[in-house]
Motif scaffolding. Sequence first.
Motif, PDB file in Angstrom:
ATOM      1  N   ASN A 150      -1.107  21.206 -12.443  1.00  0.00           N
ATOM      2  CA  ASN A 150      -0.683  21.264 -11.157  1.00  0.00           C
ATOM      3  C   ASN A 150      -0.599  19.971 -10.448  1.00  0.00           C
ATOM      4  O   ASN A 150      -1.576  19.377 -10.324  1.00  0.00           O
ATOM      5  CB  ASN A 150      -1.591  22.387 -10.352  1.00  0.00           C
ATOM      6  N   GLY A 151       0.695  19.815  -9.967  1.00  0.00           N
ATOM      7  CA  GLY A 151       0.831  18.373  -9.161  1.00  0.00           C
ATOM      8  C   GLY A 151       1.044  17.096  -9.994  1.00  0.00           C
ATOM      9  O   GLY A 151       0.946  15.994  -9.535  1.00  0.00           O
ATOM     10  N   ARG A 152       1.028  17.429 -11.423  1.00  0.00           N
ATOM     11  CA  ARG A 152       1.096  16.297 -11.988  1.00  0.00           C
ATOM     12  C   ARG A 152      -0.168  15.192 -12.309  1.00  0.00           C
ATOM     13  O   ARG A 152       0.327  13.901 -12.416  1.00  0.00           O
ATOM     14  CB  ARG A 152       2.436  15.482 -12.267  1.00  0.00           C
ATOM     15  N   ASN A 153      -0.960  15.543 -11.793  1.00  0.00           N
ATOM     16  CA  ASN A 153      -2.372  14.607 -11.943  1.00  0.00           C
ATOM     17  C   ASN A 153      -2.896  14.775 -13.010  1.00  0.00           C
ATOM     18  O   ASN A 153      -3.965  15.599 -13.255  1.00  0.00           O
ATOM     19  CB  ASN A 153      -3.303  15.020 -10.453  1.00  0.00           C
ATOM     20  N   TYR A 154      -2.489  13.925 -13.921  1.00  0.00           N
ATOM     21  CA  TYR A 154      -2.783  14.179 -15.535  1.00  0.00           C
ATOM     22  C   TYR A 154      -4.445  13.852 -15.646  1.00  0.00           C
ATOM     23  O   TYR A 154      -4.976  13.997 -16.647  1.00  0.00           O
ATOM     24  CB  TYR A 154      -2.082  13.043 -16.379  1.00  0.00           C
ATOM     25  N   ILE A 155      -5.056  13.185 -14.672  1.00  0.00           N
ATOM     26  CA  ILE A 155      -6.430  12.876 -14.897  1.00  0.00           C
ATOM     27  C   ILE A 155      -7.313  14.352 -15.023  1.00  0.00           C
ATOM     28  O   ILE A 155      -8.206  14.337 -15.544  1.00  0.00           O
ATOM     29  CB  ILE A 155      -7.060  11.976 -13.528  1.00  0.00           C
ATOM     30  N   ASN A 156      -6.489  15.513 -14.356  1.00  0.00           N
ATOM     31  CA  ASN A 156      -7.406  16.606 -14.669  1.00  0.00           C
ATOM     32  C   ASN A 156      -7.220  16.979 -15.789  1.00  0.00           C
ATOM     33  O   ASN A 156      -7.941  18.007 -16.045  1.00  0.00           O
ATOM     34  CB  ASN A 156      -6.694  17.665 -13.549  1.00  0.00           C
ATOM     35  N   PHE A 157      -6.355  16.437 -16.800  1.00  0.00           N
ATOM     36  CA  PHE A 157      -6.864  16.977 -18.446  1.00  0.00           C
ATOM     37  C   PHE A 157      -7.976  16.570 -18.888  1.00  0.00           C
ATOM     38  O   PHE A 157      -8.642  17.263 -19.814  1.00  0.00           O
ATOM     39  CB  PHE A 157      -5.785  16.065 -19.187  1.00  0.00           C
ATOM     40  N   ALA A 158      -8.616  15.526 -18.069  1.00  0.00           N
ATOM     41  CA  ALA A 158     -10.035  15.184 -18.527  1.00  0.00           C
ATOM     42  C   ALA A 158     -11.145  16.500 -18.431  1.00  0.00           C
ATOM     43  O   ALA A 158     -12.163  16.637 -19.206  1.00  0.00           O
ATOM     44  CB  ALA A 158     -10.629  14.258 -17.869  1.00  0.00           C
ATOM     45  N   LEU A 159     -10.795  17.517 -17.551  1.00  0.00           N
ATOM     46  CA  LEU A 159     -11.696  18.556 -17.347  1.00  0.00           C
ATOM     47  C   LEU A 159     -11.522  19.735 -18.597  1.00  0.00           C
ATOM     48  O   LEU A 159     -12.311  20.729 -18.707  1.00  0.00           O
ATOM     49  CB  LEU A 159     -11.009  19.359 -16.209  1.00  0.00           C
ATOM     50  N   THR A 160     -10.947  19.299 -19.747  1.00  0.00           N
ATOM     51  CA  THR A 160     -10.900  20.025 -20.850  1.00  0.00           C
ATOM     52  C   THR A 160     -12.051  19.700 -21.752  1.00  0.00           C
ATOM     53  O   THR A 160     -12.418  20.427 -22.519  1.00  0.00           O
ATOM     54  CB  THR A 160      -9.467  19.853 -21.533  1.00  0.00           C
ATOM     55  N   ASP A 161     -12.574  18.699 -21.430  1.00  0.00           N
ATOM     56  CA  ASP A 161     -14.018  18.191 -21.916  1.00  0.00           C
ATOM     57  C   ASP A 161     -15.056  18.844 -21.047  1.00  0.00           C
ATOM     58  O   ASP A 161     -15.263  18.743 -19.896  1.00  0.00           O
ATOM     59  CB  ASP A 161     -14.109  16.653 -21.886  1.00  0.00           C
ATOM     60  N   SER A 162     -15.977  19.500 -21.939  1.00  0.00           N
ATOM     61  CA  SER A 162     -16.854  20.630 -21.139  1.00  0.00           C
ATOM     62  C   SER A 162     -17.971  19.673 -20.353  1.00  0.00           C
ATOM     63  O   SER A 162     -18.790  20.281 -19.758  1.00  0.00           O
ATOM     64  CB  SER A 162     -17.323  21.557 -22.105  1.00  0.00           C
ATOM     65  N   ARG A 163     -18.211  18.420 -20.797  1.00  0.00           N
ATOM     66  CA  ARG A 163     -19.219  17.759 -20.228  1.00  0.00           C
ATOM     67  C   ARG A 163     -18.735  17.068 -18.866  1.00  0.00           C
ATOM     68  O   ARG A 163     -19.797  16.476 -18.123  1.00  0.00           O
ATOM     69  CB  ARG A 163     -19.435  16.544 -21.139  1.00  0.00           C
ATOM     70  N   LEU A 164     -17.571  17.326 -18.295  1.00  0.00           N
ATOM     71  CA  LEU A 164     -16.984  16.660 -17.079  1.00  0.00           C
ATOM     72  C   LEU A 164     -16.772  17.920 -16.173  1.00  0.00           C
ATOM     73  O   LEU A 164     -16.633  18.994 -16.776  1.00  0.00           O
ATOM     74  CB  LEU A 164     -15.684  16.192 -17.274  1.00  0.00           C
ATOM     75  N   ALA A 165     -17.086  17.732 -14.838  1.00  0.00           N
ATOM     76  CA  ALA A 165     -16.760  18.841 -13.899  1.00  0.00           C
ATOM     77  C   ALA A 165     -16.005  18.196 -12.723  1.00  0.00           C
ATOM     78  O   ALA A 165     -15.919  16.906 -12.617  1.00  0.00           O
ATOM     79  CB  ALA A 165     -18.176  19.189 -13.425  1.00  0.00           C
ATOM     80  N   ARG A 166     -15.510  19.109 -11.900  1.00  0.00           N
ATOM     81  CA  ARG A 166     -14.601  18.745 -10.853  1.00  0.00           C
ATOM     82  C   ARG A 166     -15.560  18.324  -9.781  1.00  0.00           C
ATOM     83  O   ARG A 166     -16.476  19.018  -9.303  1.00  0.00           O
ATOM     84  CB  ARG A 166     -13.772  19.611 -10.377  1.00  0.00           C
TER      85      ARG A 166
END
Length: 551
Positions: A150-166
Amino acid sequence: MNATAKLFSIAFSILMLTTLAAAQGAASGDLHVTVKDPKGNLVTNANVTAREQAKGFERASSLNREGEYRLLNLPPGKYTVVVEAPGFAKIEAKDVTVTVGQMAELPIALAVAGTSETVTVSSEAEVVETQRTSSTDTITQQRIENLPINGRNYINFALTDSRLARDDTPSIGAAPTSGLNMSGQRARANLVNVDGADAVDNSVNGIRSTVSQEAVQEFQIITNGYAAEYGRASGGVVNIITRSGSDDFHGSAYGYVRNRNFQAVNPFSTVSDPAYTRVQTGAAFGGPIKKGKTYYYFSYEGTWRQETGFSSIGANNFGLVPFDTTPLGLNLGTLQLTPDQIGFLTNPAVLSQEQSDPKGFGGEVGTYALLAGVSSGMAINGSWPVSLVGVPGFSGFPTTCAPPGPCFVPSSYTPLQSIVGNFPVSERTDLYSLRLDHNFTSNHRLMLRGGVSPSDQTNALSRTSTQNYHDWSITAQDQLTIGNNKVNEFRFQFARRGLLYGFSRAPGGGNVAVNIPGFAFFGREPFSFVNRTEQRYQATDNFSISKGTHN
């Protein structure tokens, strides 16, 4: 061993671990190939060559003392690794992926030469890592191109790593954050690099403008154990690598449109047809200037939006009801009062205790009605229903009266009626990026990238603000491999960021901030006015040497 010697030993050990991590490179990866015969013995007379499939870039290696063939400082990408040795069939391992910061190990098992002189491993060759000292994850081009966002903010793909949170902290103000919570640290504790160059705002540790999603090849997330060269991060590191051109010309164009005429109305809208237009469009293309030598890659992305924010200000006339004071014998006309206030004024028990007032306002009931009507009238319309000249407690108020009324407050005051309903939200942000790559030799590469990002945003919904910035940067990188065990990487960046962050252009946006609990926050934003220019000169040189198991 005395205390000084122990301290030196500990410091030296930490230095060795740090150097090992630094040898990975901030914008490249290493490939260590181990070649064995059918009996499991090391083959020491092989020729190992890695050829990047998209660009034809080629790197050869010779044996080191540990029986490894090291290919250092490889640009991230897919490679075909060719292994040749006398008496054995030629091996081609295709689709060997090298990612940023990787120290990959590729085991190769040779077969005795027979009828087939070439053995091709067509499936993606599996690489392993046994020397990594940091905890990392790489978001590859496959995820970036295929996962929805959503919004083409590609940094959010990092959230596919379970060690990271928003990160739940609101990204409000003049410096947006990465939005990622790493190692329990807030988003402003992270470091973001683009092609190895720092992209963090020096003042508040926010994230500067980067590049379009189309220009991102991959990015690496390092949550802990990262090298000292990254620095300035108590949370984690985001290491972004941009795309480069290849021997074949490739391009793409895209556009995403949302408009109020063909989408459902927001259920929280306070009007039936709110303004809403959002456009994200762009193009990217790259190819060779000279095949095998020089490449380019250009990308552009624009975000334009004109939206409506929703506010409960003015809903149901602020909960007020018109009330005619004439039946009570009061000379106050029609006032805007709450139902509870009207109930009090019309309560027979209250009226029975009313005493006359020589000033003509009807005693205590009249005084109460006057105070209630004055407060609501001033809040909504910026006017009082009657002249208050000579009335005790009101004579000092700055008003402009037309006897017998109404009286108006100064024009600098923002009445609630002027901000009833919805508020505009607008944005125009552009991202331009151009990257040039040149191969002097297979061991010497030069990269030059420039980026420009002008932006103007207005948010006039709640904490009203206007943000205008012009962010641009130039990054140069020189990578030189000396032999099979030495690498020098020099990088330079010049960046400039002009930022203006102030009050909204909406009505009353520059006035004193007012917070009405349960309704809205309007007026000036609660943050300090910002008008600054930041210039950055950054130079980095990393020299790495591998000697056996030491780095």
